[in-house]
Design an enzyme around this catalytic site. Structure first.
Site, PDB file in Angstrom:
ATOM      1  CB  CYS A 185      44.075  52.092  52.795  1.00 32.17           C
ATOM      2  SG  CYS A 185      44.086  53.381  51.521  1.00 32.17           S
ATOM      3  NE  ARG A 214      44.769  43.484  45.095  1.00 35.06           N
ATOM      4  CZ  ARG A 214      44.093  44.425  44.477  1.00 35.06           C
ATOM      5  NH1 ARG A 214      44.641  45.590  44.233  1.00 35.06           N
ATOM      6  NH2 ARG A 214      42.872  44.194  44.081  1.00 35.06           N
ATOM      7  CB  CYS A 259      45.041  47.986  51.805  1.00 37.24           C
ATOM      8  SG  CYS A 259      45.516  47.399  50.152  1.00 37.24           S
ATOM      9  CG  ASP A 264      37.693  42.996  50.932  1.00 36.31           C
ATOM     10  OD1 ASP A 264      36.537  42.618  50.672  1.00 36.31           O
ATOM     11  OD2 ASP A 264      38.485  43.430  50.071  1.00 36.31           O
ATOM     12  CB  CYS A 314      50.042  53.047  47.761  1.00 35.64           C
ATOM     13  SG  CYS A 314      49.048  51.729  47.040  1.00 35.64           S
ATOM     14  NE  ARG A 348      37.651  37.512  42.146  1.00 31.72           N
ATOM     15  CZ  ARG A 348      38.497  37.082  43.077  1.00 31.72           C
ATOM     16  NH1 ARG A 348      38.570  35.806  43.369  1.00 31.72           N
ATOM     17  NH2 ARG A 348      39.264  37.943  43.708  1.00 31.72           N
ATOM     18  CE1 TYR A 349      33.627  38.825  38.848  1.00 29.67           C
ATOM     19  CE2 TYR A 349      35.592  40.197  38.941  1.00 29.67           C
ATOM     20  CZ  TYR A 349      34.419  39.734  39.517  1.00 29.67           C
ATOM     21  OH  TYR A 349      34.052  40.186  40.757  1.00 29.67           O
ATOM     22  NE  ARG A 360      34.944  42.479  34.856  1.00 31.06           N
ATOM     23  CZ  ARG A 360      33.989  41.559  34.906  1.00 31.06           C
ATOM     24  NH1 ARG A 360      33.870  40.659  33.962  1.00 31.06           N
ATOM     25  NH2 ARG A 360      33.157  41.528  35.933  1.00 31.06           N
ATOM     26  CG  ASP A 398      35.806  41.238  46.058  1.00 28.02           C
ATOM     27  OD1 ASP A 398      35.597  40.122  45.543  1.00 28.02           O
ATOM     28  OD2 ASP A 398      36.538  42.104  45.543  1.00 28.02           O
ATOM     29  CE  LYS A 421      35.156  44.695  42.284  1.00 25.61           C
ATOM     30  NZ  LYS A 421      36.105  43.827  41.547  1.00 25.61           N
TER      31      LYS A 421
END
Ligand SMILES: *Cc1c(COP(=O)(O)O)cnc(C)c1O
Length: 292
Positions: free
Chosen positions: A36, A41, A39, A200, A32, A19-20, A23, A237, A244
């Protein structure tokens, strides 16, 4: 939304979000140590594809290798520390063999959920790959148990700078006193608070979402009231894929032709002399403020 940050539309290869400019976010596994509810994702994690690398692992690495603009790789998922030491070492060596990858970071909640995974052997292995940073994810001071503190200490002793990412959660940490206790405890655990995320817009998380107004109130209650090192950057975000965006309480009250009017953490007002276009102002011999 199922993909609130528009990650899938910014993936040149499945499991790699670019996206950037400099990076990438490298999703290395979908597993995981615990999951969560909020989450970002949720659509991807725990799809029971096993404990191996992402199915597109070779294409992910290949994209990084043939994209010289990428100098920073963020390993996430899923949680990269769920891999055993050998797998992780293989992954990090492959990345380190790419000359333009200057900087690697791991995003992980394992020091919180499974602190016993942070073994001396793991730390010894990780220290070959400096500069390596680790971002942990803790939301509440009660997550920072003595076991967690010791695990974080082992990572810090291996020379790994530690940052924390929190999610602002209603009735969990949407309170200035709770948040202040949390960030101060993080510093005692040798972790620098990095980001506070606005939750989110993920399906099934409405009951956990606190308002941006509340987030700003908390930031206002931290900056100046405690160590600058303890104050994270509050970010949203941007829904749809804008990345972000930092959001901050207003400290610049106005900008006039010859001054910037600011307020401090106590609400006291001050002026900084400066022309509207940013030129410095010098106090003329008459004593008045003039653009020079
Ligand atoms: C958060 C994020 C990063 C890293 O952002 P920093 O501000 O450098 O920590 C990189 N790529 C994606 C897609 C991200 O969501």
């Amino acid at each position: 939304m199922t993909d609130p940050c528009g990650e899938d539309s910014h993936a040149p290869v499945p499991g790699l979000v670019h996206r950037y400019p400099d990076r990438v976010l490298f999703l290395v596994t979908d597993r995981c140590a615990a999951y969560c509810r909020y989450c970002t994702r949720s659509r991807l994690v725990s799809n029971a594809t096993g404990y191996d690398f992402h199915p597109e692992f070779d294409r992910q690495l290949d994209y990084i290798a043939r994209t010289p603009a990428i100098r920073d790789v963020l390993l996430s998922g899923g949680d990269p520390l769920l891999f055993n030491d050998e797998k992780l070492e293989y992954l990090l060596s492959r990345l380190r063999s790419i000359p333009h990858v200057e900087f690697v970071r791991l995003g992980t909640r394992i020091p919180i959920f499974l602190p016993q995974r942070i073994t001396p052997e793991l730390c010894q292995m990780l220290r070959q790959f400096h500069p390596l940073f680790v971002s942990i994810h803790s939301n509440h001071p009660r997550e920072l148990t003595t076991e967690v503190r010791d695990a974080l200490g082992r990572l810090a002793d291996a020379g790994i700078p530690l940052g924390n990412q929190s999610v602002l959660l209603r009735h969990v940490n949407d309170d200035v006193q709770v948040m202040k206790a949390h960030v101060q405890k993080l510093l005692r655990c040798r972790v620098r608070p990095y980001y506070l995320y606005q939750c989110d817009l993920i399906a099934g998380s409405a009951h956990l979402r606190a308002s941006v107004r509340k987030g700003l109130e908390i930031m206002d209650g931290l900056r100046g009231h405690t160590s600058g090192y303890a104050v994270p950057t509050y970010v949203i975000d941007a829904p749809g894929g804008g990345g972000k965006v930092p959001v901050s309480p207003e400290y610049v009250l106005s900008r006039n032709k010859d001054r910037v009017v600011i307020r401090n953490y106590e609400g006291k007002i001050f002026e900084y002399p400066e022309a509207m276009d940013g030129r410095p102002l010098f106090r003329a011999s008459t004593g008045s403020l003039d653009a020079t």
